[in-house]
Design a protein around this motif. Sequence first.
Motif, mmCIF file in Angstrom:
data_model
loop_
_atom_site.group_PDB
_atom_site.id
_atom_site.type_symbol
_atom_site.label_atom_id
_atom_site.label_comp_id
_atom_site.label_asym_id
_atom_site.label_seq_id
_atom_site.Cartn_x
_atom_site.Cartn_y
_atom_site.Cartn_z
ATOM 1 N N ARG A 292 21.960 55.641 31.803
ATOM 2 C CA ARG A 292 22.533 54.336 32.136
ATOM 3 C C ARG A 292 23.995 54.270 31.712
ATOM 4 N N ILE A 293 24.297 54.738 30.513
ATOM 5 C CA ILE A 293 25.675 54.722 30.013
ATOM 6 C C ILE A 293 26.571 55.588 30.891
ATOM 7 N N ILE A 294 26.114 56.788 31.219
ATOM 8 C CA ILE A 294 26.904 57.694 32.056
ATOM 9 C C ILE A 294 27.092 57.106 33.445
ATOM 10 N N SER A 295 26.037 56.487 34.004
ATOM 11 C CA SER A 295 26.171 55.925 35.352
ATOM 12 C C SER A 295 27.163 54.768 35.359
ATOM 13 N N GLU A 296 27.212 53.991 34.276
ATOM 14 C CA GLU A 296 28.192 52.911 34.193
ATOM 15 C C GLU A 296 29.613 53.476 34.158
ATOM 16 N N GLU A 297 29.794 54.568 33.427
ATOM 17 C CA GLU A 297 31.115 55.212 33.384
ATOM 18 C C GLU A 297 31.508 55.736 34.761
ATOM 19 N N ILE A 298 30.564 56.370 35.447
ATOM 20 C CA ILE A 298 30.829 56.894 36.788
ATOM 21 C C ILE A 298 31.141 55.749 37.744
ATOM 22 N N GLU A 299 30.396 54.668 37.633
ATOM 23 C CA GLU A 299 30.637 53.518 38.503
ATOM 24 C C GLU A 299 32.063 52.992 38.333
ATOM 25 N N LYS A 300 32.521 52.921 37.089
ATOM 26 C CA LYS A 300 33.888 52.465 36.836
ATOM 27 C C LYS A 300 34.905 53.409 37.467
ATOM 28 N N LYS A 301 34.669 54.724 37.356
ATOM 29 C CA LYS A 301 35.580 55.696 37.947
ATOM 30 C C LYS A 301 35.590 55.579 39.470
ATOM 31 N N ILE A 302 34.423 55.372 40.043
ATOM 32 C CA ILE A 302 34.323 55.268 41.500
ATOM 33 C C ILE A 302 35.020 54.010 41.996
ATOM 34 N N GLU A 303 34.960 52.926 41.216
ATOM 35 C CA GLU A 303 35.627 51.688 41.623
ATOM 36 C C GLU A 303 37.125 51.888 41.767
ATOM 37 N N ALA B 204 9.200 54.705 33.452
ATOM 38 C CA ALA B 204 9.102 54.862 34.908
ATOM 39 C C ALA B 204 9.883 53.760 35.618
ATOM 40 N N ASN B 205 9.750 52.525 35.145
ATOM 41 C CA ASN B 205 10.463 51.403 35.765
ATOM 42 C C ASN B 205 11.972 51.559 35.622
ATOM 43 N N LEU B 206 12.430 51.965 34.435
ATOM 44 C CA LEU B 206 13.865 52.155 34.228
ATOM 45 C C LEU B 206 14.408 53.266 35.124
ATOM 46 N N ALA B 207 13.684 54.361 35.222
ATOM 47 C CA ALA B 207 14.123 55.461 36.083
ATOM 48 C C ALA B 207 14.226 55.000 37.528
ATOM 49 N N GLU B 208 13.262 54.198 37.960
ATOM 50 C CA GLU B 208 13.284 53.678 39.333
ATOM 51 C C GLU B 208 14.461 52.732 39.553
#
Length: 120
Positions: A31-42, A105-109
């Motif tokens: 989740r932390i890494i995806s938030e960082e990637i999302e910021k970079k993509i923005e 499982a829910n978090l991964a989804e």
Amino acid sequence: MPLRGTSVQGILLRLLHHSTHHFLEHLRLIRIISEEIEKKIEFSITNKALVNMFSLLKSLTYYESATSANQLLLTKIKNDTAKINFNQEEQDFLEDIMVENKQCANLAEIYTGILTGMSD
């Protein structure tokens, strides 16, 4: 970890509990890494950011598969607690592990959905 016994049943439950918590910790990092990637993509679409995002998606696929397999195993164990001779404390611990695994499982989804949405 609430169960401290040295029985085979207790050891089995502690292993499953450890596995589930290991998944939860990795999902928190994803989740932390995806938030960082999302910021970079923005700010700019770079190949590296996209590669990182797809790598996370691939990891999440493995987590979804593993938590699904764990849930099947946990359900089978729950159905056979009498055969395995689980005491009440062990049965309660098994229930807790099942809840935590379902949360994994829910978090991964959810994270998969978010990253898939970002890639569209």
